[in-house]
Design a protein around this motif. Structure first.
Motif, PDB file in Angstrom:
ATOM      1  N   ASP A  52       0.881  -1.168   0.000  1.00  0.00           N
ATOM      2  CA  ASP A  52       0.000   0.000   0.000  1.00  0.00           C
ATOM      3  C   ASP A  52       0.918   1.218   0.000  1.00  0.00           C
ATOM      4  N   THR A  53       1.228   1.710  -1.188  1.00  0.00           N
ATOM      5  CA  THR A  53       2.188   2.810  -1.297  1.00  0.00           C
ATOM      6  C   THR A  53       1.646   4.101  -0.701  1.00  0.00           C
ATOM      7  N   ASP A  54       0.325   4.302  -0.753  1.00  0.00           N
ATOM      8  CA  ASP A  54      -0.256   5.515  -0.163  1.00  0.00           C
ATOM      9  C   ASP A  54      -0.071   5.543   1.346  1.00  0.00           C
ATOM     10  N   LYS A  55      -0.263   4.390   1.995  1.00  0.00           N
ATOM     11  CA  LYS A  55      -0.112   4.306   3.456  1.00  0.00           C
ATOM     12  C   LYS A  55       1.306   3.931   3.877  1.00  0.00           C
ATOM     13  N   ARG A  56       2.184   3.672   2.881  1.00  0.00           N
ATOM     14  CA  ARG A  56       3.580   3.302   3.136  1.00  0.00           C
ATOM     15  C   ARG A  56       3.671   2.047   4.004  1.00  0.00           C
ATOM     16  N   LYS A  57       2.943   1.013   3.581  1.00  0.00           N
ATOM     17  CA  LYS A  57       2.975  -0.283   4.265  1.00  0.00           C
ATOM     18  C   LYS A  57       3.266  -1.369   3.242  1.00  0.00           C
ATOM     19  N   ILE A  58       4.008  -2.385   3.692  1.00  0.00           N
ATOM     20  CA  ILE A  58       4.346  -3.507   2.821  1.00  0.00           C
ATOM     21  C   ILE A  58       4.204  -4.799   3.617  1.00  0.00           C
ATOM     22  N   THR A  59       3.707  -5.840   2.964  1.00  0.00           N
ATOM     23  CA  THR A  59       3.588  -7.147   3.600  1.00  0.00           C
ATOM     24  C   THR A  59       4.588  -8.070   2.936  1.00  0.00           C
ATOM     25  N   LEU A  60       5.393  -8.716   3.772  1.00  0.00           N
ATOM     26  CA  LEU A  60       6.460  -9.582   3.288  1.00  0.00           C
ATOM     27  C   LEU A  60       6.328 -10.984   3.867  1.00  0.00           C
ATOM     28  N   LYS A  61       6.515 -11.979   3.023  1.00  0.00           N
ATOM     29  CA  LYS A  61       6.652 -13.362   3.482  1.00  0.00           C
ATOM     30  C   LYS A  61       8.157 -13.566   3.590  1.00  0.00           C
TER      31      LYS A  61
END
Length: 113
Positions: A52-61
């Motif tokens: 979510d580039t707008d919220k500056r969040k990334i989910t990583l496995k």
């Protein structure tokens, strides 16, 4: 009888909500994870499962992170403002850097592998 059931449901719901909020903010209580902390930046490898580039969040496995005593898992992280996310996308295998921030870890570097 209906009032008693309603009251029990309300109390259970409130207890569950508070418990979930505490669990979300306290990763040290997750199974297989000790409350081990690192003050130094840590590098690891993983696959981007959501962004979510707008919220500056990334989910990583990500792979296990021995420095934090974390097993392999999928989890979300905030991304530091200075990190450019334009070169990575969902499904990419990446090398990323985590740095302590507040009560957790923040992605302070990421590059496609």
């Amino acid at each position: 009888m209906k009032l008693k059931n309603l009251m029990m449901t309300v109390v259970f719901g409130l207890s569950l909500g508070a418990g979930l909020a505490a669990a979300e903010s306290n990763m040290g209580s997750m199974t297989g994870m000790d409350a081990k902390e690192s003050t130094a930046p840590i590098q690891s490898q993983g696959v981007i499962t959501a962004m979510d580039t707008d919220k500056r969040k990334i989910t990583l496995k990500h792979e296990p992170i021995p420095e934090l005593n974390w097993p392999s898992m999928t989890m979300g992280f905030p991304v530091a403002p200075e990190v450019n996310l334009e070169g990575v996308s969902k499904g990419d295998t990446v090398i990323f850097t985590l740095t302590p921030s507040g009560s957790g870890q923040q992605v302070t570097g990421i590059r496609k592998q």
